[in-house]
Design a protein around this motif. Structure first.
Motif, PDB file in Angstrom:
ATOM      1  N   LYS A   1       0.853  -1.185   0.000  1.00 26.32           N
ATOM      2  CA  LYS A   1       0.000   0.000   0.000  1.00 26.32           C
ATOM      3  C   LYS A   1       0.883   1.227   0.000  1.00 26.32           C
ATOM      4  CE  LYS A   1      -3.458   2.453   2.605  1.00 26.32           C
ATOM      5  NZ  LYS A   1      -3.492   3.278   3.700  1.00 26.32           N
ATOM      6  N   GLU A   2       0.510   2.215  -0.779  1.00 25.47           N
ATOM      7  CA  GLU A   2       1.194   3.508  -0.768  1.00 25.47           C
ATOM      8  C   GLU A   2       0.616   4.338   0.372  1.00 25.47           C
ATOM      9  OE1 GLU A   2       3.630   4.962  -2.719  1.00 25.47           O
ATOM     10  OE2 GLU A   2       3.951   3.032  -3.690  1.00 25.47           O
ATOM     11  N   PHE A   3       1.479   5.005   1.124  1.00 28.10           N
ATOM     12  CA  PHE A   3       1.055   5.880   2.202  1.00 28.10           C
ATOM     13  C   PHE A   3       1.456   7.305   1.866  1.00 28.10           C
ATOM     14  CE2 PHE A   3       1.506   1.791   4.339  1.00 28.10           C
ATOM     15  CZ  PHE A   3       0.364   1.744   5.100  1.00 28.10           C
ATOM     16  N   SER A   4       0.571   8.236   2.150  1.00 31.98           N
ATOM     17  CA  SER A   4       0.912   9.644   1.972  1.00 31.98           C
ATOM     18  C   SER A   4       1.836  10.058   3.111  1.00 31.98           C
ATOM     19  CB  SER A   4      -0.355  10.508   1.991  1.00 31.98           C
ATOM     20  OG  SER A   4      -0.882  10.549   3.308  1.00 31.98           O
ATOM     21  N   ASP A   5       2.501  11.181   2.932  1.00 35.22           N
ATOM     22  CA  ASP A   5       3.370  11.697   3.989  1.00 35.22           C
ATOM     23  C   ASP A   5       2.568  11.941   5.273  1.00 35.22           C
ATOM     24  OD1 ASP A   5       5.468  11.590   2.207  1.00 35.22           O
ATOM     25  OD2 ASP A   5       5.572  13.758   1.891  1.00 35.22           O
ATOM     26  N   ASP A   6       1.336  12.431   5.125  1.00 40.82           N
ATOM     27  CA  ASP A   6       0.498  12.699   6.297  1.00 40.82           C
ATOM     28  C   ASP A   6       0.140  11.406   7.040  1.00 40.82           C
ATOM     29  OD1 ASP A   6       0.561  15.423   5.876  1.00 40.82           O
ATOM     30  OD2 ASP A   6      -1.382  15.488   4.846  1.00 40.82           O
ATOM     31  N   GLU A   7      -0.140  10.333   6.277  1.00 38.54           N
ATOM     32  CA  GLU A   7      -0.447   9.045   6.916  1.00 38.54           C
ATOM     33  C   GLU A   7       0.756   8.498   7.671  1.00 38.54           C
ATOM     34  OE1 GLU A   7      -3.402   6.310   4.497  1.00 38.54           O
ATOM     35  OE2 GLU A   7      -1.953   7.287   3.150  1.00 38.54           O
TER      36      GLU A   7
END
Length: 161
Positions: free
Chosen positions: A65-71
């Motif tokens: 899964k790709e995670f955003s910087d905020d996540e």
């Protein structure tokens, strides 16, 4: 820590370091680990991710899964903040300043960030509680403490946050 606090630090899965240890991948110690260790053109040490590690870990991890910087930020900061809130609630540390200093000097938390209490102050308790509530399905470690919930109510009443 997991043995002392099984309600929130439950390790009911095999960790990546355990998989590596079980497969005698000790890192630089034996030259085989998460990385391939070598030297660059100038002879300086370098490391490259080993593709075979993904195969070793595949049975033990969720789907890619790709995670955003905020996540990523939330998933790392929320547990640290909730545990620090517990330390303050239980008087393990007396002040938020002491808590922040313990992270800076004890864990190497970035000095320019000021510590987790300073970070929570900068985003506001309401924003922190909202962030934590987004990840509470990940377990008790992500649930705001009762004191945090009381603080949110107080800030909402007095500051209109």
């Amino acid at each position: 820590m997991a043995e002392s606090f099984p309600d929130r630090l439950n390790l009911n899965f095999t960790t990546a370091p355990k998989v590596m240890l079980d497969n005698k991948r000790l890192g630089q110690k034996n030259g085989v680990g998460f990385y391939a260790y070598g030297k660059d053109k100038k002879g300086k040490p370098m490391k490259e991710a080993r593709p075979d590690v993904y195969e070793l870990l595949k049975p033990h991890v969720a789907a890619w899964k790709e995670f955003s910087d905020d996540e990523i930020l939330a998933r790392m900061m929320v547990p640290m903040c909730t545990e620090m809130a517990r330390c303050l609630d239980e008087m393990i540390v007396e002040t938020a300043g002491e808590a922040d200093m313990s992270l800076i000097y004890g864990l190497g938390f970035p000095v320019f960030r000021g510590g987790v209490c300073r970070w929570m102050d900068s985003i506001g308790m309401t924003a922190f509680i909202r962030m934590a509530e987004q990840y509470k399905q990940l377990g008790k470690l992500y649930e705001p403490t009762p004191a945090s919930a009381r603080w949110r109510l107080i800030t909402k009443i007095f500051l209109g946050e």
